[in-house]
Structures are given as C-alpha cells and as structure tokens.
Design a protein around this motif. Structure first.
Motif, PDB file in Angstrom:
ATOM      1  N   GLU A  45       0.823  -1.225   0.000  1.00  0.00           N
ATOM      2  CA  GLU A  45       0.000   0.000   0.000  1.00  0.00           C
ATOM      3  C   GLU A  45       0.854   1.271   0.000  1.00  0.00           C
ATOM      4  OE1 GLU A  45      -3.087  -0.042   2.964  1.00  0.00           O
ATOM      5  OE2 GLU A  45      -3.895  -1.936   2.220  1.00  0.00           O
ATOM      6  N   ALA A  46       2.178   1.106   0.097  1.00  0.00           N
ATOM      7  CA  ALA A  46       3.075   2.271   0.084  1.00  0.00           C
ATOM      8  C   ALA A  46       3.053   2.919  -1.300  1.00  0.00           C
ATOM      9  CB  ALA A  46       4.484   1.833   0.442  1.00  0.00           C
ATOM     10  N   GLN A  47       3.191   4.244  -1.317  1.00  0.00           N
ATOM     11  CA  GLN A  47       3.219   4.986  -2.580  1.00  0.00           C
ATOM     12  C   GLN A  47       4.636   5.516  -2.801  1.00  0.00           C
ATOM     13  OE1 GLN A  47       0.618   5.207  -4.724  1.00  0.00           O
ATOM     14  NE2 GLN A  47      -0.430   3.819  -3.308  1.00  0.00           N
ATOM     15  N   PRO A  48       5.179   5.353  -4.012  1.00  0.00           N
ATOM     16  CA  PRO A  48       6.585   5.713  -4.232  1.00  0.00           C
ATOM     17  C   PRO A  48       6.877   7.209  -4.064  1.00  0.00           C
ATOM     18  CG  PRO A  48       5.520   5.066  -6.294  1.00  0.00           C
ATOM     19  CD  PRO A  48       4.570   4.725  -5.190  1.00  0.00           C
ATOM     20  N   ASP A  49       5.876   8.075  -4.265  1.00  0.00           N
ATOM     21  CA  ASP A  49       6.168   9.513  -4.302  1.00  0.00           C
ATOM     22  C   ASP A  49       5.637  10.298  -3.115  1.00  0.00           C
ATOM     23  OD1 ASP A  49       7.366   9.130  -6.771  1.00  0.00           O
ATOM     24  OD2 ASP A  49       5.434   9.289  -7.794  1.00  0.00           O
ATOM     25  N   PHE A  50       4.856   9.688  -2.269  1.00  0.00           N
ATOM     26  CA  PHE A  50       4.274  10.454  -1.157  1.00  0.00           C
ATOM     27  C   PHE A  50       3.852   9.530  -0.023  1.00  0.00           C
ATOM     28  CE2 PHE A  50       1.061   9.609  -4.380  1.00  0.00           C
ATOM     29  CZ  PHE A  50       0.039   9.015  -3.643  1.00  0.00           C
ATOM     30  N   ALA A  51       3.635  10.131   1.133  1.00  0.00           N
ATOM     31  CA  ALA A  51       3.126   9.363   2.277  1.00  0.00           C
ATOM     32  C   ALA A  51       1.619   9.208   2.142  1.00  0.00           C
ATOM     33  CB  ALA A  51       3.463  10.088   3.570  1.00  0.00           C
ATOM     34  N   VAL A  52       1.107   8.114   2.628  1.00  0.00           N
ATOM     35  CA  VAL A  52      -0.337   7.894   2.652  1.00  0.00           C
ATOM     36  C   VAL A  52      -0.857   8.377   4.002  1.00  0.00           C
ATOM     37  CG1 VAL A  52      -2.135   6.114   2.670  1.00  0.00           C
ATOM     38  CG2 VAL A  52      -0.191   5.933   1.081  1.00  0.00           C
ATOM     39  N   LEU A  53      -1.932   9.140   3.976  1.00  0.00           N
ATOM     40  CA  LEU A  53      -2.592   9.546   5.216  1.00  0.00           C
ATOM     41  C   LEU A  53      -3.750   8.579   5.445  1.00  0.00           C
ATOM     42  CD1 LEU A  53      -3.027  11.607   7.532  1.00  0.00           C
ATOM     43  CD2 LEU A  53      -4.505  12.883   5.957  1.00  0.00           C
ATOM     44  N   ARG A  54      -3.715   7.898   6.602  1.00  0.00           N
ATOM     45  CA  ARG A  54      -4.799   6.952   6.932  1.00  0.00           C
ATOM     46  C   ARG A  54      -5.541   7.500   8.141  1.00  0.00           C
ATOM     47  NH1 ARG A  54      -2.083   0.997   6.691  1.00  0.00           N
ATOM     48  NH2 ARG A  54      -1.080   1.819   8.549  1.00  0.00           N
ATOM     49  N   CYS A  55      -6.868   7.545   8.069  1.00  0.00           N
ATOM     50  CA  CYS A  55      -7.650   8.049   9.203  1.00  0.00           C
ATOM     51  C   CYS A  55      -8.677   7.002   9.606  1.00  0.00           C
ATOM     52  CB  CYS A  55      -8.401   9.324   8.830  1.00  0.00           C
ATOM     53  SG  CYS A  55      -7.316  10.718   8.587  1.00  0.00           S
ATOM     54  N   ARG A  56      -8.821   6.812  10.909  1.00  0.00           N
ATOM     55  CA  ARG A  56      -9.850   5.906  11.406  1.00  0.00           C
ATOM     56  C   ARG A  56     -10.640   6.594  12.512  1.00  0.00           C
ATOM     57  NH1 ARG A  56      -8.745   0.817  15.071  1.00  0.00           N
ATOM     58  NH2 ARG A  56      -9.048   2.471  16.602  1.00  0.00           N
ATOM     59  N   TYR A  57     -11.908   6.849  12.209  1.00  0.00           N
ATOM     60  CA  TYR A  57     -12.831   7.460  13.185  1.00  0.00           C
ATOM     61  C   TYR A  57     -13.669   6.344  13.790  1.00  0.00           C
ATOM     62  CZ  TYR A  57     -17.366   9.675  14.362  1.00  0.00           C
ATOM     63  OH  TYR A  57     -18.543  10.073  14.965  1.00  0.00           O
ATOM     64  N   THR A  58     -13.714   6.274  15.113  1.00  0.00           N
ATOM     65  CA  THR A  58     -14.588   5.282  15.747  1.00  0.00           C
ATOM     66  C   THR A  58     -15.320   5.898  16.934  1.00  0.00           C
ATOM     67  OG1 THR A  58     -12.675   4.541  16.996  1.00  0.00           O
ATOM     68  CG2 THR A  58     -13.354   3.143  15.182  1.00  0.00           C
ATOM     69  N   MET A  59     -16.475   5.341  17.223  1.00  0.00           N
ATOM     70  CA  MET A  59     -17.248   5.784  18.380  1.00  0.00           C
ATOM     71  C   MET A  59     -17.231   4.686  19.426  1.00  0.00           C
ATOM     72  SD  MET A  59     -20.719   7.341  16.908  1.00  0.00           S
ATOM     73  CE  MET A  59     -21.155   8.835  17.720  1.00  0.00           C
ATOM     74  N   ALA A  60     -16.925   5.048  20.653  1.00  0.00           N
ATOM     75  CA  ALA A  60     -16.941   4.067  21.735  1.00  0.00           C
ATOM     76  C   ALA A  60     -18.376   3.594  21.976  1.00  0.00           C
ATOM     77  CB  ALA A  60     -16.376   4.697  23.003  1.00  0.00           C
ATOM     78  N   PRO A  61     -18.540   2.336  22.408  1.00  0.00           N
ATOM     79  CA  PRO A  61     -19.897   1.812  22.660  1.00  0.00           C
ATOM     80  C   PRO A  61     -20.675   2.682  23.649  1.00  0.00           C
ATOM     81  CG  PRO A  61     -18.260   0.061  22.855  1.00  0.00           C
ATOM     82  CD  PRO A  61     -17.490   1.336  22.648  1.00  0.00           C
ATOM     83  N   PHE A  62     -19.949   3.325  24.575  1.00  0.00           N
ATOM     84  CA  PHE A  62     -20.601   4.132  25.620  1.00  0.00           C
ATOM     85  C   PHE A  62     -20.696   5.612  25.244  1.00  0.00           C
ATOM     86  CE2 PHE A  62     -16.105   3.296  26.444  1.00  0.00           C
ATOM     87  CZ  PHE A  62     -15.593   4.583  26.364  1.00  0.00           C
TER      88      PHE A  62
END
Ligand code: ADP
Length: 240
Positions: free
Chosen positions: A63-80
């Motif tokens: 999944e690496a890109q030769p010319d730039f960094a990948v920005l990965r975001c994960r939004y989650t909501m806690a059960p409570f």
C-alpha cells in the motif's frame, strides 16, 4: 429526549447560547504518552481523542506509494459514547466519516516529503453530542502538529445549520436531530481554504452564504483555541 416545541426561545437556544455562539471548547495537546502526537478535545458535550503515529514505514508494504506518504484516518465511536450502547466496530457512517476527515486534513500536509511512508490518525469518540466529525478534525489537526509533522496550516472545523428557521453554529444533539439543515465545514484558517463542506438539508443561496460566513468565523475562534493548546504545551517557561 422528546422533541421540544421550540428549539429557539426568545433568541436563545436550549442550552442558552446565542445563534452565533460556539459551545465551550477545551483542547489539550499531547494528552497521550504513547502516540507520536495526540490531542483531547471537548466541544460542548463531545469528548474526543486523536492520536497520530508516523510518518513511519507503511504496512502492508504494497500500500506504500513511491512519491508520497499515505494519510490513513480511522474514526470510531466508543460503545458508551451515545445514549444507547453503540455496537463496536466500523459501520457505514464511521467509514464515511473517516474518509471525509482524511480529505479535510490532507491539504494541510506535505505528504510528498515522506515517500513510501504512512501517517496514521486515530480518532476515538468517547462521548457524542453532534459535531463529532468536526471535533475529531480539530483534535486531529492539533495531534498532527504535536507529532511534529510539518503543516501548511492547522485545520479547524465546525458545523452550521438551520434550526427553527434560524442560522446557528455548532449544533448540539437536539438541534442536529430536529433542525432542518446541518452543514459541517473545515478550513485552513490562514489561507481561508475550505477542506470539508457537507450538507444535510437545504439552504437558500442567501442562507448558504450567511451560514458559510458564520462557519468561517467560528473556525477562526477554534483556530485560536487550537493554537493556544499547542502553545501551552510548547511555550518555553510559559513566556507565551
Ligand atoms: P456528527 O457527530 O459529525 O454530527 P452525525 O450528524 O452523523 O455526525 O451524528 C450526529 C450525532 O448523532 C452524533 O454526534 C451522535 O450524538 C449521534 N449518533 C450518531 N451515530 C449514532 C449511533 N449509532 N447511535 C446513537 N447516536 C448516534
């Protein structure tokens, strides 16, 4: 909560705010010890934490890109985080919000500086009261800066909307639920560059212009709170 007859009474909202008034905001930069960068934010009754790792080597490698960094975001909501226990794990909504948060933050970063790398942003909603994506963006921007990642600007975000035919800023749950329009906005305040604009509901063209102007002014205020949080952590000897 049952639907109240009116959401705005004598020009005041249910929590006593004026239409153009933000909820109280509190930001702590570097709230976590183990992440490379982090921030905790309260916007009204929302409580959200953001943690950043990287730039670091991308896994999985393909999944690496030769010319730039990948920005990965994960939004989650806690059960409570919500009134009735939320089933943990990703769902359609959280996947969509993760995507729009990534798109809102990405323009602020110089990803070409880190080819083949990844920057991970984790956003955990501990308590939700409408506006969690915007609170998440505000926390994530501070967490990215706290991680020492070079940025064009911070990203500041707030929702505007229409409630009882009045344009309001920073909708709380009751307003989000029973209002007619909700428009989350994110921008890089110094450049006045909008990086997120979603709309649920309708505005006339005139209302849209007023709402966007209100959102941009709100973002300026949030920007100041974000900068204050970073200064509080990094000011040498408290001189700033
Ligand atoms: P945002 O939090 O960015 O405003 P939404 O408009 O989708 O995003 O959600 C508004 C509010 O609705 C949330 O902040 C939360 O208070 C509530 N909410 C969202 N998803 C759930 C859920 N699965 N269960 C209960 N409440 C939820």
């Amino acid at each position: 909560m049952e639907k109240p007859e009116q959401l705005i009474v004598d020009g005041k909202r249910l929590d006593g705010r004026a239409p153009e008034e933000l909820r109280p905001i509190k930001i702590v930069a570097g709230a976590l010890g183990r992440a490379d960068g982090s921030a905790y934010i309260e916007m009204g009754n929302n409580k959200v934490i953001a943690a950043v790792y990287g730039p670091r080597e991308m896994h999985p490698r393909h999944e690496a890109q030769p010319d730039f960094a990948v920005l990965r975001c994960r939004y989650t909501m806690a059960p409570f985080s919500v009134e009735e226990r939320k089933r943990p794990g990703p769902d359609r909504r959280s996947i969509e919000i993760s995507k729009v948060i990534r798109e809102a933050l990405q323009p602020a970063l110089f990803l070409e500086l880190y080819p083949r790398a990844v920057i991970d942003v984790f956003i955990e909603v501990l308590q939700a009261d409408a506006g969690t994506r915007t609170a998440g963006i505000n926390a994530a921007a501070v967490a990215l800066a706290d991680a020492g990642i070079p940025m064009r600007d911070l990203v500041s975000a707030v929702a505007v909307g229409k409630v009882d035919n009045t344009i309001v800023i920073d909708l709380m749950k009751a307003e989000d639920q029973w209002g007619t329009t909700d428009m989350p906005v994110a921008m890089m305040p110094r450049k006045k560059a909008i990086t997120l604009l979603q709309m649920d509901g309708h505005f006339t063209e005139e209302e849209f212009k007023r709402a966007l102007d209100l959102a941009m002014r709100g973002c300026e205020q949030i920007y100041e709170a974000q900068r204050r949080a970073l200064k509080e952590k990094y000011a040498v000897g408290g001189t700033e």
